[in-house]
Motif scaffolding. Structure first.
Motif, PDB file in Angstrom:
ATOM      1  N   GLY A 300      87.613  86.663  32.586  1.00 52.17           N
ATOM      2  CA  GLY A 300      86.735  86.353  31.358  1.00 52.17           C
ATOM      3  C   GLY A 300      85.645  85.325  31.325  1.00 52.17           C
ATOM      4  O   GLY A 300      84.489  85.438  31.496  1.00 52.17           O
ATOM      5  N   ARG A 301      85.985  84.234  31.775  1.00 55.10           N
ATOM      6  CA  ARG A 301      85.296  82.662  32.262  1.00 55.10           C
ATOM      7  C   ARG A 301      84.459  83.393  33.124  1.00 55.10           C
ATOM      8  O   ARG A 301      82.672  83.125  33.011  1.00 55.10           O
ATOM      9  CB  ARG A 301      85.795  81.853  31.934  1.00 55.10           C
ATOM     10  N   ARG A 302      84.633  83.815  34.301  1.00 55.69           N
ATOM     11  CA  ARG A 302      83.307  84.175  35.419  1.00 55.69           C
ATOM     12  C   ARG A 302      82.786  85.502  35.366  1.00 55.69           C
ATOM     13  O   ARG A 302      82.066  85.082  35.974  1.00 55.69           O
ATOM     14  CB  ARG A 302      84.754  84.563  36.044  1.00 55.69           C
ATOM     15  N   LEU A 303      83.282  86.061  34.154  1.00 54.61           N
ATOM     16  CA  LEU A 303      82.261  86.936  34.535  1.00 54.61           C
ATOM     17  C   LEU A 303      81.274  86.607  33.069  1.00 54.61           C
ATOM     18  O   LEU A 303      79.912  87.008  33.047  1.00 54.61           O
ATOM     19  CB  LEU A 303      83.185  88.527  33.560  1.00 54.61           C
ATOM     20  N   LEU A 304      81.499  85.809  32.343  1.00 65.34           N
ATOM     21  CA  LEU A 304      80.449  85.312  31.182  1.00 65.34           C
ATOM     22  C   LEU A 304      79.660  84.367  31.750  1.00 65.34           C
ATOM     23  O   LEU A 304      78.518  84.492  31.598  1.00 65.34           O
ATOM     24  CB  LEU A 304      81.083  84.648  30.657  1.00 65.34           C
ATOM     25  N   HIS A 307      77.810  87.036  34.968  1.00 68.51           N
ATOM     26  CA  HIS A 307      76.603  88.698  33.886  1.00 68.51           C
ATOM     27  C   HIS A 307      76.682  88.620  33.015  1.00 68.51           C
ATOM     28  O   HIS A 307      75.558  88.897  32.831  1.00 68.51           O
ATOM     29  CB  HIS A 307      78.209  89.965  33.760  1.00 68.51           C
ATOM     30  N   ALA A 308      76.895  87.795  32.227  1.00 72.18           N
ATOM     31  CA  ALA A 308      76.188  86.769  30.602  1.00 72.18           C
ATOM     32  C   ALA A 308      74.587  85.585  31.168  1.00 72.18           C
ATOM     33  O   ALA A 308      74.151  85.385  29.703  1.00 72.18           O
ATOM     34  CB  ALA A 308      77.387  86.224  29.590  1.00 72.18           C
ATOM     35  N   GLY A 309      75.550  85.075  32.058  1.00 71.58           N
ATOM     36  CA  GLY A 309      74.441  84.245  32.612  1.00 71.58           C
ATOM     37  C   GLY A 309      74.302  82.407  31.869  1.00 71.58           C
ATOM     38  O   GLY A 309      73.960  81.330  31.336  1.00 71.58           O
ATOM     39  N   LEU A 310      76.075  82.857  31.174  1.00 71.40           N
ATOM     40  CA  LEU A 310      75.930  81.533  30.568  1.00 71.40           C
ATOM     41  C   LEU A 310      76.884  80.860  31.417  1.00 71.40           C
ATOM     42  O   LEU A 310      77.171  80.072  32.480  1.00 71.40           O
ATOM     43  CB  LEU A 310      77.130  81.950  29.063  1.00 71.40           C
ATOM     44  N   GLY A 311      76.668  79.021  30.878  1.00 67.13           N
ATOM     45  CA  GLY A 311      76.974  78.257  31.599  1.00 67.13           C
ATOM     46  C   GLY A 311      78.574  77.980  31.690  1.00 67.13           C
ATOM     47  O   GLY A 311      79.278  77.383  31.131  1.00 67.13           O
ATOM     48  N   ARG A 325      78.984  77.423  28.073  1.00 68.13           N
ATOM     49  CA  ARG A 325      77.937  76.947  27.742  1.00 68.13           C
ATOM     50  C   ARG A 325      77.155  78.230  26.918  1.00 68.13           C
ATOM     51  O   ARG A 325      76.413  78.382  27.657  1.00 68.13           O
ATOM     52  CB  ARG A 325      77.183  75.457  28.106  1.00 68.13           C
ATOM     53  N   LEU A 326      76.636  77.926  25.924  1.00 67.92           N
ATOM     54  CA  LEU A 326      75.713  78.933  25.438  1.00 67.92           C
ATOM     55  C   LEU A 326      74.518  78.490  25.625  1.00 67.92           C
ATOM     56  O   LEU A 326      74.422  77.192  26.129  1.00 67.92           O
ATOM     57  CB  LEU A 326      75.788  79.586  24.113  1.00 67.92           C
ATOM     58  N   PRO A 327      73.329  79.132  25.912  1.00 71.51           N
ATOM     59  CA  PRO A 327      72.372  78.576  26.127  1.00 71.51           C
ATOM     60  C   PRO A 327      70.925  77.363  24.899  1.00 71.51           C
ATOM     61  O   PRO A 327      71.698  78.061  23.679  1.00 71.51           O
ATOM     62  CB  PRO A 327      70.724  80.028  26.040  1.00 71.51           C
ATOM     63  N   GLY A 361      75.769  75.769  22.412  1.00 73.16           N
ATOM     64  CA  GLY A 361      77.104  75.967  21.334  1.00 73.16           C
ATOM     65  C   GLY A 361      77.961  76.483  22.290  1.00 73.16           C
ATOM     66  O   GLY A 361      77.554  76.582  24.011  1.00 73.16           O
ATOM     67  N   VAL A 362      79.729  75.680  22.565  1.00 71.07           N
ATOM     68  CA  VAL A 362      80.425  76.510  23.219  1.00 71.07           C
ATOM     69  C   VAL A 362      81.531  77.664  22.475  1.00 71.07           C
ATOM     70  O   VAL A 362      81.630  78.211  21.607  1.00 71.07           O
ATOM     71  CB  VAL A 362      81.675  75.318  23.207  1.00 71.07           C
ATOM     72  N   LEU A 363      80.918  79.050  23.680  1.00 72.24           N
ATOM     73  CA  LEU A 363      82.184  79.819  23.630  1.00 72.24           C
ATOM     74  C   LEU A 363      83.048  79.970  24.178  1.00 72.24           C
ATOM     75  O   LEU A 363      83.524  79.021  24.904  1.00 72.24           O
ATOM     76  CB  LEU A 363      81.004  80.933  23.460  1.00 72.24           C
TER      77      LEU A 363
END
Length: 396
Positions: A300-304, A307-311, A325-327, A361-363
């Motif tokens: 799940g982390r790798r997908l985020l 694919h979602a472009g999160l940090g 990491r969120l933008p 923020g941190v998701l």
């Protein structure tokens, strides 16, 4: 445990029939097991049977309850390789942290060391205890991208550091801080160590016979399937006679652990059902569950990230949670967190945990045996678009 940033391979194969053990709403992707857990049906049934027994004969139930709690404690101690005489059942790590802090005789000028990754209420408990004693709280700032959090912790130690409250696995960032090596280094400096292991029971292999903490506390209602609220407080032999319960009870004279467990008329059925939870975990296979969950969280982390472009943030191997990491501009304050989580639920049908952090923020996502890879794909595919409308800017 080793920190790494490598991507994972394919997700694990589901554990057959595991999803059917729970009463979760099937229309929601529950990717936040780390916050509250969920009680399996058979464990809830065991607790309900105990409640019926209690109501059928309250006098008899409460007369025998201290002995039954001690029996449950012995069963729970086996999960940690712990001495039952050094382990107490409590409601949660917040209560356990308060007991541990109250048992340490701080003097004016002493320092209690915490980190900025620590659980907020536990850090507040340290602040309250420090204020009562004329001590102070020193916060070790651990950079989100730190490869080794121990460096920041040790750099914050002074000759006044009396105690350190450190997470085995941090709640907001899913990182290991309280490693055995760090605990030994602190002990060598004369620092009393308190380990917030809220996520360790059931998630990680734990052997308290060799872990060098003075106080160690963890929740069983997260990864060990026990009813809420159920937790343990383990105390090293040197401290057991000095443990100070938060309240008096008729078990006070017997000392630890009974003096902190018993609180008169209370609901002990969750603790008494904890052995049923551990039996379920054993039936599923603790190692198999841990491997499944850690691989799924990493997937799940790798997908985020991809694919979602999160940090991307450093991770700890073997952990059933992962953080990204969120933008910048998103969830940087407490006031922004709840609306974002509500949006993720309303538009993506997914429960996640978000914590505020300056600069973005941190998701955090969790993985448990009832989760499936498709739930993480849905989150990753929808989250990028969700963060782009006005109100959730990708940049400040």
């Amino acid at each position: 445990m080793k920190c790494h940033t490598a991507t994972a391979g394919e997700p694990p194969e589901p554990i057959v029939d595991a999803a059917g053990l729970f009463d979760l709403d099937p229309t929601v992707a529950h990717l936040n097991h780390g916050s509250y857990g969920t009680v399996p049906r058979e464990v809830a049934a065991a607790q309900q049977a105990l409640r019926r027994e209690q109501e059928a004969d309250p006098d008899g139930f409460f007369l025998t309850a201290p002995a039954r709690v001690a029996e449950a404690r012995r069963a729970v101690a086996g999960l940690f390789g712990a001495d039952p005489a050094g382990l107490a059942l409590l409601t949660n790590v917040t209560e356990a942290a308060a007991v541990a802090l109250d048992s340490i005789p701080f003097e004016p000028g002493d320092e209690i060391l915490v980190t900025d990754h620590g659980y907020g209420v536990v850090n507040l408990a340290a602040e309250r205890r420090a204020a009562e004693c004329g001590a102070t709280v020193r916060v070790a700032a651990v950079p989100l991208d730190a490869a080794d959090p121990a460096e920041a912790v040790l750099a914050a130690v002074t000759d006044r550091t009396r105690a350190a409250v450190l997470d085995r696995i941090t709640s907001p960032t899913a990182r290991e801080i309280a490693t055995p090596a760090l605990l030994r280094a602190l002990a060598d400096r004369g620092v009393t160590t308190l380990v917030d292991a809220a996520h360790a029971p059931g998630m990680l292999p734990v052997d308290l016979a060799v872990e060098p903490a003075d106080f160690w506390f963890g929740n069983l209602h997260k990864w060990a399937f026990a009813p809420r609220p159920t937790a343990v407080l383990a105390v090293s032999a040197a401290w057991r006679e000095r443990v100070r319960p938060l309240t008096y009870s008729w078990e006070h004279g017997g000392g630890f652990p009974g003096n902190v467990e018993w609180r008169g008329t209370a609901d002990y059925t969750g603790w008494l059902a904890a052995p049923a939870a551990l039996a379920l975990l054993e039936r599923l296979g603790p190692e198999r569950v841990r491997e499944h969950n850690a691989r799924l969280a990493e997937y799940g982390r790798r997908l985020l990230v991809e694919h979602a472009g999160l940090g991307e943030l450093p991770t700890t191997a073997g952990v059933s949670m992962a953080a990204v990491r969120l933008p910048a501009g998103v969830a940087e304050t407490e006031e922004q967190v709840r609306p974002l989580m509500a949006e993720v639920l309303a538009k993506l049908g997914t429960r996640v945990a978000v914590r505020p952090w300056p600069g973005g923020g941190v998701l955090r996502i969790s993985a448990q045996v009832y989760n499936r890879p498709a739930e993480y794909r849905r989150l990753a595919e929808g989250l990028g678009a969700l963060l782009t409308p006005p109100g959730w800017p990708r940049s400040a």
